[in-house]
Scaffold this motif. Structure first.
Motif, PDB file in Angstrom:
ATOM      1  N   PRO A 172      20.720  41.735  22.585  1.00 42.06           N
ATOM      2  CA  PRO A 172      20.635  40.471  21.833  1.00 42.06           C
ATOM      3  C   PRO A 172      21.783  39.526  22.181  1.00 42.06           C
ATOM      4  CG  PRO A 172      20.149  42.319  20.390  1.00 42.06           C
ATOM      5  CD  PRO A 172      20.605  42.918  21.688  1.00 42.06           C
ATOM      6  N   GLY A 173      21.428  38.270  22.404  1.00 42.89           N
ATOM      7  CA  GLY A 173      22.421  37.258  22.711  1.00 42.89           C
ATOM      8  C   GLY A 173      22.776  37.125  24.175  1.00 42.89           C
ATOM      9  N   THR A 174      22.252  38.023  25.023  1.00 42.11           N
ATOM     10  CA  THR A 174      22.584  37.957  26.444  1.00 42.11           C
ATOM     11  C   THR A 174      21.878  36.779  27.110  1.00 42.11           C
ATOM     12  OG1 THR A 174      22.940  40.347  26.616  1.00 42.11           O
ATOM     13  CG2 THR A 174      22.460  39.173  28.650  1.00 42.11           C
ATOM     14  N   VAL A 175      22.638  35.984  27.827  1.00 43.63           N
ATOM     15  CA  VAL A 175      22.074  34.879  28.593  1.00 43.63           C
ATOM     16  C   VAL A 175      21.472  35.456  29.867  1.00 43.63           C
ATOM     17  CG1 VAL A 175      22.582  32.729  29.809  1.00 43.63           C
ATOM     18  CG2 VAL A 175      23.734  33.248  27.643  1.00 43.63           C
ATOM     19  N   ARG A 176      20.200  35.145  30.134  1.00 45.10           N
ATOM     20  CA  ARG A 176      19.498  35.760  31.264  1.00 45.10           C
ATOM     21  C   ARG A 176      20.154  35.420  32.592  1.00 45.10           C
ATOM     22  NH1 ARG A 176      17.999  37.464  27.045  1.00 45.10           N
ATOM     23  NH2 ARG A 176      15.894  38.188  26.501  1.00 45.10           N
ATOM     24  N   GLY A 177      20.665  34.195  32.734  1.00 48.36           N
ATOM     25  CA  GLY A 177      21.318  33.825  33.983  1.00 48.36           C
ATOM     26  C   GLY A 177      22.546  34.672  34.261  1.00 48.36           C
TER      27      GLY A 177
END
Length: 256
Positions: free
Chosen positions: A44-49
């Motif tokens: 949760p909260g991880t930026v995909r880039g």
């Protein structure tokens, strides 16, 4: 490499950024000498880039499997090629079909591998098959299961060879179970194939039924499989009572 065991589940691993932030959970395994990261799930909260950049650096050269279409989209936008798109399916074995009667002279024999089976699968997996050609490494993987139980031994009760009236192998179903790459304790259909000379005769359904009944008799609660997009066998799985569980995308991360 910033990959460490997951303290909540030792079967899983965490991909960790340089600043110590856990970005994703995954399962790592070796397949034919190559590292594979399966069930890659952003936390949760991880930026995909950010995750995509870390994966490309720290798992370079690995095959990656994920159900996160957002992560796949970012990877592909960065030039990573989609290797496979498939659907994981399950049969809950709350009921099992009756055995399929075979034509006179045909039978289901003990599981194994032989030259006739190798020839039949090479013909079945031609250049137009959604999974591509049958390769020598696929034969090596099957032999490794029978010879040394690697990466998993076959579930003999749910595996079989299709044998023609002349005693030649014309197809097979190869199962294992339980397998370490699923969260549920299910049997897994590694491969189900029928040589072209024996197709369109109901043998695929007979092999599938054998696998379901064998897994049930072995005490496993479910049977799973992965079917690639465009594979006409999907119709058989649907009609046999399999249900879609998840979409799974596979990409090959480029080596550095």
């Amino acid at each position: 490499m910033p990959v460490r065991p997951d303290p909540e589940d030792r079967a899983d691993s965490l991909l960790v950024a340089d600043d110590g932030t856990a970005l994703a959970r995954m399962r790592l395994r070796d397949e034919a000498g190559k590292r594979v990261a399966t069930a890659v799930s952003p936390l949760p909260g991880t930026v995909r880039g950010r995750l995509a950049e870390q994966l490309r650096r720290d798992l370079a050269g690995c095959r990656l499997e994920t159900s996160d279409d957002g992560l796949v989209a970012v990877l592909m936008a960065g030039g990573v090629e989609l290797h496979r798109a498939a659907t994981d399916m399950r049969h809950d074995l709350t009921w099992v079909p009756a055995p399929v009667a075979l034509p006179a002279g045909w039978s289901l024999g003990s599981p194994g591998w032989d030259d006739d089976l190798a020839e039949g699968l090479a013909a079945a997996y031609g250049p137009d098959h959604p999974d591509g050609r049958w390769q020598a490494r696929h034969t090596e993987q099957v032999r490794a299961m029978f010879d040394g139980g690697e990466p998993v031994p076959p579930l003999l009760a749910a595996s079989a060879r299709l044998v023609d009236p002349d005693g030649r192998s014309a197809g097979h179903v190869l199962c294992a179970g339980p397998v370490p790459w699923t969260d549920d304790a299910c049997a897994w259909i590694i491969n189900l194939a029928v040589a072209p000379r024996a197709q369109r005769s109901g043998f695929g359904r007979a092999l599938l039924t054998h696998a379901l009944r064998g897994a049930h008799e072995a005490g496993l609660p479910a049977v799973g499989l992965s079917v690639v997009d465009g594979n006409p066998a999907r119709r058989i799985y649907d009609s046999a009572g399999f249900r879609p569980l998840a979409r799974v995308f596979s990409v090959l991360l480029p080596a550095l």
